[in-house]
Design an enzyme around this catalytic site. Structure first.
Site, PDB file in Angstrom:
ATOM      1  N   HIS A 198       0.829  -1.210   0.000  1.00 36.07           N
ATOM      2  CA  HIS A 198       0.000   0.000   0.000  1.00 36.07           C
ATOM      3  C   HIS A 198       0.864   1.261   0.000  1.00 36.07           C
ATOM      4  O   HIS A 198       0.478   2.294  -0.515  1.00 36.07           O
ATOM      5  CB  HIS A 198      -0.993   0.007   1.170  1.00 36.07           C
ATOM      6  CG  HIS A 198      -0.346  -0.083   2.503  1.00 36.07           C
ATOM      7  ND1 HIS A 198      -0.379  -1.217   3.268  1.00 36.07           N
ATOM      8  CD2 HIS A 198       0.400   0.797   3.183  1.00 36.07           C
ATOM      9  CE1 HIS A 198       0.307  -0.994   4.383  1.00 36.07           C
ATOM     10  NE2 HIS A 198       0.787   0.208   4.347  1.00 36.07           N
ATOM     11  N   CYS A 496      -5.658  -3.401 -13.715  1.00 38.26           N
ATOM     12  CA  CYS A 496      -5.634  -2.259 -12.798  1.00 38.26           C
ATOM     13  C   CYS A 496      -4.586  -2.430 -11.706  1.00 38.26           C
ATOM     14  O   CYS A 496      -4.498  -1.615 -10.798  1.00 38.26           O
ATOM     15  CB  CYS A 496      -7.007  -2.009 -12.182  1.00 38.26           C
ATOM     16  SG  CYS A 496      -7.560  -3.343 -11.126  1.00 38.26           S
TER      17      CYS A 496
HETATM   18  C1  PEP Z   1      -4.354  -5.734  -7.325  1.00 44.67           C
HETATM   19  O1  PEP Z   1      -4.350  -6.652  -6.503  1.00 44.67           O
HETATM   20  O2  PEP Z   1      -3.638  -5.723  -8.342  1.00 44.67           O
HETATM   21  C2  PEP Z   1      -5.238  -4.572  -7.129  1.00 44.67           C
HETATM   22  C3  PEP Z   1      -5.379  -3.664  -8.068  1.00 44.67           C
HETATM   23  O3  PEP Z   1      -5.861  -4.459  -5.920  1.00 44.67           O
HETATM   24  P1  PEP Z   1      -5.110  -3.988  -4.567  1.00 44.67           P
HETATM   25  O4  PEP Z   1      -3.718  -3.576  -4.931  1.00 44.67           O
HETATM   26  O5  PEP Z   1      -5.907  -2.876  -4.009  1.00 44.67           O
HETATM   27  O6  PEP Z   1      -5.173  -5.235  -3.754  1.00 44.67           O
END
Ligand code: PEP
Ligand code: MG
Length: 553
Positions: A198, A496
């Site tokens: 994060h 994404c």
């Molecule tokens: C992913 O896992 O690639 C994603 C876009 O979701 P997050 O990073 O929020 O888990």
């Protein structure tokens, strides 16, 4: 003669410190170390003079309050003054002082008395629930600042400095990131964290040059001048002040050039690839127009509630989502339902003490225990959509099977959200993408988690960065299978995860059949340029090479 600028000044240090660059750009400035949460020492001293102890505790508490009030008066960050004032009021609460005095009278030393009194208040607030329970984080802040003062430790949380600095931390907790702004922080270096943690995601969303998993950053000293390169992952120590000025000037020029980039995503021969943004709040949504993106490909709604003890009400959610949706001005926005769990736990959804939270009750799975939280969120989204007229697509995170896909998309459609899809983050979902597409209107591949679960490598583990590399052929195979299922069903399949932000990987993803790429605002210009430089046929050739293990950098 070429002047090797690095040599004389860098004689203070030897080679640069190496980590993983997670957000491109360079910045130089003084290091500000993030103070850790103070722990009470194991040995509790005896109290010789209770009156002196009480005096120390009360004045430490008053200093905490005064400091917070000063910061509230000085801040220009929207909403920050209110938060700081509310926290100062807690420190000024006479009943807290009374509880501390009474703990000291029972033989507790000052720091222990503060800890104990705040613990009791904490339990009380949690019992009261609602708004009061949300004040727990503020109470913890008061505890940490006051205990740190009493123990003579550095103050915890984001450092306060008169001028911008390079933030160096072990890692950032999601809640630490709330007050992090580019006005205060020039660049970010963490000892831990991985390319898809994060912290990395936050740095990219702010466009903040960042290096994670830099083990040697633990040796950096407060105030020393360093240069951070978020592309190479290097941190240069002992640079000269004029070098710092030069680096920051160069970065300003780079940013200005990037700001001029615009237009829809297209390959050199005109094949369209929608360029979308990953956002976590209304400020992120505002960047859509600034970087001329075609919309939002991932709105991480859980980011709005990271410090909440209780689920938000439908009304509150409608207001929050409407605030984001109304900035879209006709562009599409893909909203993800709460992805609570693992690195982003939400206290009101995730069970405590799960032995393996990444494989536990996370994402859509939380609705097995708390279906109302999901149905409330869908209802709120439908109302916000109605109120704003925005083009809303909704999707669920951590979906493994076609049955889960049907369950979620039926719920979303019933709630009044006509376009409902799911994320492909688990290998099972990629392997069965065609089955998922019998129910889903679209798929969006979360490569951060898909890499973690495919390579069995914790995405927070900097040591395993090579396994989490999105060029891993096994990951690309799963992307290819998912994209092919999308082409077969005539439905869109986007990426994404952080892989979409790589200008070198973007053409490969397009060659594999991906129809949209969603990334942080800071990546859009580079990805747009990279696509414009290749034809679709070249993208396909690059994809064949990448599947065979060839990497283009
Ligand atoms: C992913 O896992 O690639 C994603 C876009 O979701 P997050 O990073 O929020 O888990
Ligand atoms: Mg994910």
């Amino acid at each position: 003669m070429t002047v090797d600028r690095a040599s004389p000044a860098a004689s203070v240090s030897s080679s640069p410190l190496q980590g993983i660059g997670v957000c491109p750009g360079r910045a130089a400035g003084p290091v500000a170390l993030m103070g850790p949460r103070p722990r009470l020492p194991d040995d509790r001293p005896e109290v010789a003079d209770p009156a002196a102890e009480a005096g120390a505790a009360v004045s430490a508490l008053a200093l905490t309050a005064a400091d917070l009030e000063l910061r509230a008066a000085a801040t220009s960050i929207p909403g920050a003054a209110e938060v700081l004032e509310a926290t100062a009021m807690i420190a000024r609460d006479p009943s807290l002082e009374e509880a501390i005095r009474s703990a000291i009278a029972k033989g507790e030393p000052a720091a222990w008395a503060v800890d104990r009194a705040i613990d009791a208040f904490r339990a009380m607030l949690l019992d009261l629930g609602g708004y009061m329970a949300e004040r727990v984080a503020d109470l913890d802040d008061v505890r940490d600042r006051t205990v740190a003062r009493l123990l003579g430790h550095p103050l915890p949380g984001l450092p306060e400095r008169d001028s911008p600095f390079i933030l160096v931390a072990d890692d950032l907790a999601p809640a630490d990131t709330v007050t992090l702004t580019t006005e205060r922080v020039l660049a970010l270096v963490t000892v831990r964290g991985g390319p898809t943690s994060h912290t990395a995601i936050l740095a990219r969303s702010l466009g903040l040059p960042a290096v994670v998993a830099c083990a040697a950053a633990g040796t950096l000293r407060d105030g020393e001048l360093v240069e951070v390169d978020g592309t190479t992952g290097q941190v240069r120590v002992g640079i000269a002040p004029d070098e710092a000025v030069e680096t920051n000037r160069g970065e300003q020029e780079r940013r200005a050039a990037r700001a001029a980039s615009h237009g829809p995503g297209r390959t050199a021969d005109g094949h369209p690839v929608a360029l979308l943004l990953n956002i976590g709040d209304a400020a992120g949504a505002a960047a859509v127009a600034r970087v001329d993106a075609e919309g939002v490909g991932l709105f991480r709604t859980e980011f709005l509630y990271l410090d909440r003890q209780e689920a938000p009400s439908v009304d509150e959610q409608v207001a929050l989502y409407s605030g984001v949706l109304q900035t879209m001005a006709g562009r599409k926005i893909v909203v993800r339902t709460l992805d609570a769990g693992a690195d982003k736990p939400l206290p009101f959804l995730n069970p405590e003490g799960e032995p393996n939270p990444a494989l536990g009750v996370r994402g859509l799975r939380t609705a097995r225990r708390s279906p109302d939280v999901l149905t409330d969120q869908l209802a709120a989204l439908a109302l916000a959509q109605q109120a704003t007229g925005a083009v809303v697509w909704v999707m669920a995170p951590m979906v493994a099977t076609a049955a889960e896909t049907k369950w979620f998309t039926d719920l979303a459609h019933e709630a009044g959200l006509p376009v409902a899809g799911v994320m492909v983050e688990i290998p099972a979902a990629a392997l069965r993408a065609a089955d998922l597409l019998e129910h889903a209107d679209f798929l969006s591949i979360g490569t951060n988690d898909l890499a973690q679960y495919t390579l069995a490598a914790d995405r927070m583990a900097g040591d395993l960065a090579d396994l989490l590399d999105p060029w891993q052929p096994a990951l690309l195979d799963l992307i290819r299978m998912t994209a092919e299922a999308g082409l077969g069903a005539g439905k869109s399949v986007g990426v994404c995860g952080e892989a979409a932000a790589s200008p070198t990987l973007a053409p490969v993803l397009v060659g594999l059949g991906i129809t949209s790429l969603s990334m942080s605002a800071s990546a859009v210009a580079d990805v747009r340029d990279a696509l414009a430089a290749v034809t679709l046929a070249e993208c396909r050739e690059l994809a064949v090479g990448a599947l065979a293990g060839l990497r283009t950098t």
